[in-house]
Design a protein around this motif. Structure first.
Motif, mmCIF file in Angstrom:
data_model
loop_
_atom_site.group_PDB
_atom_site.id
_atom_site.type_symbol
_atom_site.label_atom_id
_atom_site.label_comp_id
_atom_site.label_asym_id
_atom_site.label_seq_id
_atom_site.Cartn_x
_atom_site.Cartn_y
_atom_site.Cartn_z
ATOM 1 N N GLY A 63 7.439 -46.097 17.341
ATOM 2 C CA GLY A 63 8.403 -46.621 16.371
ATOM 3 C C GLY A 63 8.040 -46.243 14.953
ATOM 4 N N THR A 64 6.752 -46.330 14.623
ATOM 5 C CA THR A 64 6.308 -45.958 13.275
ATOM 6 C C THR A 64 6.396 -44.450 13.067
ATOM 7 O OG1 THR A 64 4.823 -47.866 13.255
ATOM 8 C CG2 THR A 64 4.411 -46.137 11.632
ATOM 9 N N ALA A 65 6.010 -43.679 14.095
ATOM 10 C CA ALA A 65 6.120 -42.218 13.991
ATOM 11 C C ALA A 65 7.579 -41.795 13.788
ATOM 12 C CB ALA A 65 5.549 -41.557 15.246
ATOM 13 N N PHE A 66 8.506 -42.514 14.424
ATOM 14 C CA PHE A 66 9.928 -42.203 14.250
ATOM 15 C C PHE A 66 10.344 -42.399 12.789
ATOM 16 C CE2 PHE A 66 14.301 -43.820 13.979
ATOM 17 C CZ PHE A 66 14.992 -42.745 14.499
ATOM 18 N N LYS A 67 9.823 -43.422 12.130
ATOM 19 C CA LYS A 67 10.169 -43.666 10.727
ATOM 20 C C LYS A 67 9.591 -42.577 9.824
ATOM 21 C CE LYS A 67 10.593 -48.663 11.314
ATOM 22 N NZ LYS A 67 10.145 -50.003 10.892
ATOM 23 N N ILE A 68 8.379 -42.122 10.124
ATOM 24 C CA ILE A 68 7.807 -41.006 9.363
ATOM 25 C C ILE A 68 8.632 -39.743 9.603
ATOM 26 C CG2 ILE A 68 5.752 -39.561 9.048
ATOM 27 C CD1 ILE A 68 4.062 -41.939 9.940
ATOM 28 N N TYR A 69 9.130 -39.585 10.820
ATOM 29 C CA TYR A 69 9.919 -38.430 11.237
ATOM 30 C C TYR A 69 11.310 -38.429 10.603
ATOM 31 C CZ TYR A 69 12.015 -35.366 14.925
ATOM 32 O OH TYR A 69 12.644 -34.371 15.641
ATOM 33 N N SER A 70 11.799 -39.611 10.212
ATOM 34 C CA SER A 70 13.157 -39.745 9.659
ATOM 35 C C SER A 70 13.126 -40.544 8.359
ATOM 36 C CB SER A 70 14.069 -40.422 10.685
ATOM 37 O OG SER A 70 14.052 -39.737 11.911
ATOM 38 N N SER A 200 8.897 -27.905 4.693
ATOM 39 C CA SER A 200 8.842 -28.728 5.894
ATOM 40 C C SER A 200 8.821 -30.195 5.487
ATOM 41 C CB SER A 200 7.590 -28.408 6.726
ATOM 42 O OG SER A 200 7.584 -27.055 7.125
ATOM 43 N N LEU A 201 9.046 -31.057 6.451
ATOM 44 C CA LEU A 201 9.071 -32.487 6.153
ATOM 45 C C LEU A 201 7.652 -33.005 5.958
ATOM 46 C CD1 LEU A 201 11.335 -34.607 5.921
ATOM 47 C CD2 LEU A 201 10.788 -35.314 8.247
ATOM 48 N N PRO A 202 7.326 -33.528 4.784
ATOM 49 C CA PRO A 202 5.969 -34.030 4.544
ATOM 50 C C PRO A 202 5.783 -35.423 5.135
ATOM 51 C CG PRO A 202 7.291 -34.355 2.588
ATOM 52 C CD PRO A 202 8.176 -33.654 3.589
ATOM 53 N N ILE A 203 4.547 -35.855 5.223
ATOM 54 C CA ILE A 203 4.235 -37.216 5.672
ATOM 55 C C ILE A 203 4.590 -38.188 4.555
ATOM 56 C CG2 ILE A 203 2.341 -38.804 6.206
ATOM 57 C CD1 ILE A 203 0.951 -36.435 7.610
ATOM 58 N N THR A 204 5.379 -39.181 4.903
ATOM 59 C CA THR A 204 5.704 -40.248 3.962
ATOM 60 C C THR A 204 5.268 -41.575 4.576
ATOM 61 O OG1 THR A 204 7.910 -40.607 4.891
ATOM 62 C CG2 THR A 204 7.712 -38.993 3.114
ATOM 63 N N TRP A 205 5.185 -42.588 3.736
ATOM 64 C CA TRP A 205 4.884 -43.930 4.221
ATOM 65 C C TRP A 205 5.658 -44.947 3.392
ATOM 66 C CZ3 TRP A 205 2.589 -45.468 8.560
ATOM 67 C CH2 TRP A 205 2.342 -46.840 8.714
ATOM 68 N N GLY A 206 6.233 -45.928 4.076
ATOM 69 C CA GLY A 206 6.958 -46.996 3.420
ATOM 70 C C GLY A 206 6.446 -48.354 3.847
ATOM 71 N N PHE A 207 6.720 -49.345 3.048
ATOM 72 C CA PHE A 207 6.233 -50.698 3.303
ATOM 73 C C PHE A 207 6.670 -51.225 4.663
ATOM 74 C CE2 PHE A 207 7.363 -55.260 3.061
ATOM 75 C CZ PHE A 207 6.083 -55.798 2.963
ATOM 76 N N ASP A 208 7.860 -50.837 5.107
ATOM 77 C CA ASP A 208 8.404 -51.374 6.352
ATOM 78 C C ASP A 208 8.182 -50.455 7.551
ATOM 79 O OD1 ASP A 208 10.029 -49.362 5.440
ATOM 80 O OD2 ASP A 208 11.907 -50.353 6.000
ATOM 81 N N ASN A 248 2.320 -36.790 21.877
ATOM 82 C CA ASN A 248 3.549 -37.458 21.453
ATOM 83 C C ASN A 248 3.800 -37.279 19.963
ATOM 84 O OD1 ASN A 248 4.361 -38.367 23.941
ATOM 85 N ND2 ASN A 248 3.441 -40.380 23.725
ATOM 86 N N LEU A 249 2.753 -37.331 19.161
ATOM 87 C CA LEU A 249 2.919 -37.160 17.715
ATOM 88 C C LEU A 249 3.509 -35.797 17.380
ATOM 89 C CD1 LEU A 249 -0.415 -38.748 16.450
ATOM 90 C CD2 LEU A 249 1.880 -39.711 16.198
ATOM 91 N N ARG A 250 3.152 -34.786 18.158
ATOM 92 C CA ARG A 250 3.686 -33.446 17.898
ATOM 93 C C ARG A 250 5.199 -33.394 18.138
ATOM 94 N NH1 ARG A 250 0.002 -29.842 16.600
ATOM 95 N NH2 ARG A 250 -2.184 -30.223 17.119
ATOM 96 N N SER A 251 5.699 -34.270 19.006
ATOM 97 C CA SER A 251 7.151 -34.348 19.195
ATOM 98 C C SER A 251 7.841 -34.856 17.941
ATOM 99 C CB SER A 251 7.479 -35.266 20.380
ATOM 100 O OG SER A 251 6.958 -34.750 21.583
ATOM 101 N N PHE A 252 7.105 -35.590 17.116
ATOM 102 C CA PHE A 252 7.622 -36.097 15.841
ATOM 103 C C PHE A 252 7.237 -35.176 14.679
ATOM 104 C CE2 PHE A 252 7.211 -39.887 18.510
ATOM 105 C CZ PHE A 252 8.388 -40.565 18.266
ATOM 106 N N ASP A 253 6.823 -33.943 14.993
ATOM 107 C CA ASP A 253 6.371 -32.994 13.968
ATOM 108 C C ASP A 253 5.193 -33.566 13.178
ATOM 109 O OD1 ASP A 253 6.365 -30.591 12.547
ATOM 110 O OD2 ASP A 253 7.655 -31.393 10.969
ATOM 111 N N LEU A 254 4.292 -34.246 13.883
ATOM 112 C CA LEU A 254 3.096 -34.823 13.282
ATOM 113 C C LEU A 254 1.877 -34.387 14.089
ATOM 114 C CD1 LEU A 254 4.430 -38.462 12.718
ATOM 115 C CD2 LEU A 254 4.052 -36.754 10.930
ATOM 116 N N SER A 255 0.708 -34.673 13.560
ATOM 117 C CA SER A 255 -0.526 -34.443 14.311
ATOM 118 C C SER A 255 -1.579 -35.425 13.825
ATOM 119 C CB SER A 255 -1.034 -33.002 14.134
ATOM 120 O OG SER A 255 -1.530 -32.800 12.818
ATOM 121 N N LEU A 256 -2.540 -35.713 14.678
ATOM 122 C CA LEU A 256 -3.629 -36.615 14.296
ATOM 123 C C LEU A 256 -4.354 -36.094 13.070
ATOM 124 C CD1 LEU A 256 -5.322 -37.713 17.645
ATOM 125 C CD2 LEU A 256 -4.284 -39.201 15.934
ATOM 126 N N ASN A 257 -4.613 -34.802 13.050
ATOM 127 C CA ASN A 257 -5.380 -34.226 11.956
ATOM 128 C C ASN A 257 -4.657 -34.425 10.616
ATOM 129 O OD1 ASN A 257 -7.560 -32.507 10.843
ATOM 130 N ND2 ASN A 257 -5.895 -31.039 10.513
#
Length: 307
Positions: A63-70, A200-208, A248-257
């Motif tokens: 759920g959190t990865a989806f928010k970073i993804y969108s 590319s889409l960068p990593i973002t973070w929001g309060f919610d 799974n994170l790679r499906s959200f265009d993310l990675s642990l690193n």
């Protein structure tokens, strides 16, 4: 020697009835067994998939990865989870972000699902959500939308329009400097960009982003974090990720690193501002710490009297 009793006369009708009763009993027994097996398979699969509070972790990670993804959407995670013998899923309600005070855009529901082995399935939104805000985030770190061009655009807009914009810094700011910056201008960092990734889409973070942090008060002072990036929440969430989450994170265009690197550095390359007016963005643009501002939308606040 006793005499054998006389055999009854053969009755075809009685025989057919007996055969039909036997068939009905056999079919009923087979159907009952199949129904019990289906229930056992469903319940057993559900118990296997949700053992050890796995559904809560699925919701927290995916759920959190989806928010970073969108990041161009305001997303709400509905109750978790629905299970089938081969999958587990939960619903997400999302609507595009817009300027504060603008009439809200309708929301849609999406399903986030993983199979029996924990692998996430095809995802909605993300790269396919080609909104102006997501495009503005793609452009962070590029030479597009120079400061002089933005100044000219802002000059021809009514000053009291509400705006949705991405404010990009000349040099990334640490947590304390970011909070001081938004307080100085009475701005609010709805989404903080913790990575420079041009094109590319960068990593973002929001309060919610992380619902667990809201439920349990993780990550520090909530009131202060709402407009300041919630970096402690981001670091706590990144800390719960494990190697097996990487696929799974790679499906959200993310990675642990990338996530660990961004969380550890805690440097804000920019932020999404949903509260400032065009007048206030003009002032922001004068600050030498601001590299540029990318407008993603403007609107009249129909409930606010014109000054």
């Amino acid at each position: 020697m006793p005499e054998m009793p006389d055999l009854p006369d053969f009755d075809p009708k009685r025989t057919r009835r007996a055969v039909r009763r036997g068939l009905f009993r056999t079919v009923a027994i087979v159907l009952a067994v199949l129904a019990l097996l289906a229930v056992a398979a469903t319940e057993g699969s559900s118990l296997v998939q949700t053992r050890g509070d796995r559904e809560r972790r699925m919701q927290a990670v995916l759920g959190t990865a989806f928010k970073i993804y969108s990041p161009a959407y305001m997303a709400t995670i509905d109750s978790c989870c629905q299970t089938t013998p081969v999958s587990m899923s939960f619903e997400v309600t999302a609507r595009p972000m817009g300027p504060a005070g603008a009439w809200p855009v309708g929301s849609e529901s999406y399903t986030i699902s993983q199979d029996f082995f924990g692998r996430v399935r095809r995802l909605p939104l993300g790269h396919t959500a080609n909104t102006r805000l997501s495009q503005s985030l793609f452009n962070v770190g590029t030479t597009l939308t120079a400061k002089d061009e933005v100044r000219a655009v802002l000059a021809r807009l009514p000053a009291d329009l509400s705006a949705l914009a991405v404010v990009e810094f000349e040099q990334p700011l640490g947590e304390a400097d970011l909070k001081a910056f938004v307080k100085q201008y009475r701005s609010c960092a709805e989404r903080v960009v913790y990575e420079r990734r041009p094109g590319s889409l960068p990593i973002t973070w929001g309060f919610d982003y992380w619902t667990d942090a809201l439920d349990h008060g993780k990550g520090g002072d909530m009131t202060d974090d709402m407009c300041g990036g919630s970096l402690p929440q981001f670091r706590n969430w990144a800390g719960l990720l494990r190697d097996h989450d990487n696929a799974n994170l790679r499906s959200f265009d993310l990675s642990l690193n990338r996530l660990h690197k961004a969380a550890e550095a805690g440097l804000a390359y920019g932020y999404v501002d949903q509260l400032s007016s065009v007048r206030e963005l003009r002032e922001l643009l004068k600050d030498p710490r601001v590299r540029t501002i990318r407008l993603a939308g403007v609107a009249f606040d129909l409930d606010r009297p014109r000054p």
